[in-house]
Write a protein that holds these residues in place. Structure first.
Motif, PDB file in Angstrom:
ATOM      1  N   ALA A  33      -1.410  -3.299   3.870  1.00 25.03           N
ATOM      2  CA  ALA A  33      -1.285  -4.159   5.055  1.00 25.03           C
ATOM      3  C   ALA A  33      -0.518  -5.446   4.742  1.00 25.03           C
ATOM      4  O   ALA A  33      -0.443  -6.342   5.586  1.00 25.03           O
ATOM      5  CB  ALA A  33      -2.672  -4.480   5.598  1.00 25.03           C
ATOM      6  N   GLY A  34       0.012  -5.562   3.503  1.00 29.87           N
ATOM      7  CA  GLY A  34       0.813  -6.753   3.167  1.00 29.87           C
ATOM      8  C   GLY A  34       0.018  -7.874   2.520  1.00 29.87           C
ATOM      9  O   GLY A  34       0.529  -8.984   2.331  1.00 29.87           O
ATOM     10  N   GLY A  35      -1.247  -7.609   2.147  1.00 27.50           N
ATOM     11  CA  GLY A  35      -2.068  -8.641   1.501  1.00 27.50           C
ATOM     12  C   GLY A  35      -1.900  -8.658  -0.010  1.00 27.50           C
ATOM     13  O   GLY A  35      -1.159  -7.839  -0.577  1.00 27.50           O
ATOM     14  N   ALA A  51       5.182  -3.682  -3.601  1.00 24.17           N
ATOM     15  CA  ALA A  51       6.493  -3.990  -4.183  1.00 24.17           C
ATOM     16  C   ALA A  51       7.651  -3.675  -3.235  1.00 24.17           C
ATOM     17  O   ALA A  51       8.751  -4.182  -3.397  1.00 24.17           O
ATOM     18  CB  ALA A  51       6.678  -3.223  -5.492  1.00 24.17           C
ATOM     19  N   LEU A  52       7.401  -2.804  -2.250  1.00 24.55           N
ATOM     20  CA  LEU A  52       8.489  -2.401  -1.361  1.00 24.55           C
ATOM     21  C   LEU A  52       8.489  -3.222  -0.068  1.00 24.55           C
ATOM     22  O   LEU A  52       9.317  -2.988   0.814  1.00 24.55           O
ATOM     23  CB  LEU A  52       8.379  -0.896  -1.055  1.00 24.55           C
ATOM     24  N   ASN A  53       7.576  -4.183   0.017  1.00 18.52           N
ATOM     25  CA  ASN A  53       7.460  -5.030   1.206  1.00 18.52           C
ATOM     26  C   ASN A  53       7.895  -6.467   0.860  1.00 18.52           C
ATOM     27  O   ASN A  53       7.198  -7.165   0.124  1.00 18.52           O
ATOM     28  CB  ASN A  53       5.996  -5.000   1.682  1.00 18.52           C
ATOM     29  N   PRO A  54       9.052  -6.886   1.378  1.00 19.93           N
ATOM     30  CA  PRO A  54       9.560  -8.217   1.008  1.00 19.93           C
ATOM     31  C   PRO A  54       8.592  -9.350   1.355  1.00 19.93           C
ATOM     32  O   PRO A  54       8.508 -10.332   0.612  1.00 19.93           O
ATOM     33  CB  PRO A  54      10.848  -8.366   1.824  1.00 19.93           C
ATOM     34  N   THR A  55       7.833  -9.186   2.424  1.00 16.86           N
ATOM     35  CA  THR A  55       6.882 -10.250   2.804  1.00 16.86           C
ATOM     36  C   THR A  55       5.800 -10.403   1.740  1.00 16.86           C
ATOM     37  O   THR A  55       5.383 -11.515   1.400  1.00 16.86           O
ATOM     38  CB  THR A  55       6.223  -9.907   4.162  1.00 16.86           C
TER      39      THR A  55
END
Ligand code: AMP
Ligand code: MG
Length: 355
Positions: A33-35, A51-55
């Motif tokens: 979820a990006g945490g 690692a694949l989520n820039p945010t």
């Protein structure tokens, strides 16, 4: 736990029981979820994000206060996932993976497009590691297979070797801390760059130059990291920062053992006269000879694994005790000793005194 910075940090203890699986699943959900989740590895605690989520990568830099040109290591949990994120044109990575993965070795390779530049500090290369810690592997798998993770400390502080030190730096800034007890090795992974013709060690660690050479033949070492006077920049962007540093002033005293003891005692006496709290880092063999407010033993001079294991804990303990001036004996720089002296030199800002 005290709440800071507005975010409630969940704290879960892993005890090796069947209940761990659910906690690792939960961590995986948070990551997907990006945490951010801090987790144990065999080297030091990592601060993980997808690692694949820039945010997620941006959040890691913010939580650590890390300069954004300092790339993150991508952690995987399957050999077959390496080729999804990196190129291995000459098969060197496969050879090293077979010899040292899962384990404390990070390889630098040309990245594939799927890895966002936010994760690699804008570089076209990516650092990849396959850790051996079972909790790390369970969490990475639950997160989808690719977890970017630097050490879970505030930038500039010693890397955390226990969840308590993670909490000191990260409570209120991240979503979850997984407490898996004290780590085994205590120093960060060896980093080897495979993007040039000759492999080069950018950061020494548990996997030594000799061990790598047995698999690959010639392996060089980035000498800027051991020699403070070098005008060149280290090739791993992170190695140029003062790092691993305690709050007080640390210097390393080198020379004949007897003279080292005398010199450190004289320096401590002088600092004490100036009203400063003093500390000494010594091997078991010589610790009893020192007079300082706090004398810490790293283990036997012969036992590099013990020294690696206790070094960061000792630097943090000096901080907690409010020690202002510290002197350390020098240790052998053979084998894993190269990694120990590299971290100690960095902690001391390369301040070395000849006894
Ligand atoms: P840490 O995550 O705190 O263990 O630090 C990671 C280290 O790996 C830093 O010194 C980074 O500069 C280095 N690193 C990560 N990715 C790369 C890369 N693509 N090229 C060179 N060094 C890297
Ligand atoms: Mg670090």
């Amino acid at each position: 736990m005290e709440r800071r910075n507005g975010m409630k940090t969940l704290y879960e203890v892993l005890d090796g029981s069947s209940g761990d699986a659910e906690k690792l699943e939960k961590a995986g959900e948070i990551l997907k979820a990006g945490g951010l989740v801090a987790f144990p590895t065999e080297t030091v605690y990592g601060l993980g994000g997808d690692a694949l989520n820039p945010t997620s990568s941006r959040k890691i830099y913010a939580a650590k206060g890390r300069p954004s040109d300092n790339p993150l290591i991508v952690h995987i949990c399957r050999f077959s996932d390496l080729e999804k994120i990196a190129w291995d044109p000459d098969g060197k990575a496969a050879l090293l993976a077979e010899a040292f993965w899962p384990g404390p070795l990070t390889m630098i390779l040309k990245k594939k497009d799927i890895v966002p530049p936010e994760t690699t500090g804008g570089l076209s290369t990516v650092a990849v590691r396959f850790p051996s810690h079972p909790a790390a592997l369970g969490m990475i798998d639950a997160a989808g297979g690719f977890v970017a993770a630097p050490s879970a400390n505030t930038s500039g502080k010693p890397s955390p070797t226990s969840a308590q030190y993670v909490a000191e730096d990260m409570d209120g800034k991240i979503d979850m801390i997984l407490d898996g007890g004290d780590v085994g090795i205590g120093l960060e992974s060896t980093i080897v760059d495979l993007t040039e013709d000759e492999p080069m060690i950018l950061r020494p660690g548990y996997v030594t130059q000799e061990m790598l050479e047995k698999v690959l033949g010639g392996v060089s070492i980035d000498h800027t990291i051991l020699d403070a006077s070098s005008p060149q920049r280290p090739k791993a962007p992170g190695m140029k920062y003062r790092h691993y540093a305690p709050k007080g002033d640390l210097a390393i005293v080198e020379g004949e053992p007897e003279r080292v003891t005398e010199r450190i005692n004289a320096l401590c006496e002088k600092a004490a006269q100036e009203g400063k709290k003093t500390g000494v880092i010594a091997a078991d063999e010589t610790a009893a000879l020192y007079r300082a407010d706090s004398v810490k033993t790293v283990g036997s001079r012969e036992d590099e694994e013990a020294i690696a294991h206790s070094l960061y804990r000792i630097l943090r303990e000096f901080d907690d005790e409010g020690v202002e001036v510290m002197y350390s004996e020098a240790f052998s720089s053979r084998g894993m000793g190269q990694a120990i002296m590299n971290r100690l030199l960095k902690a001391a800002g390369h301040h070395v005194i000849e006894a």
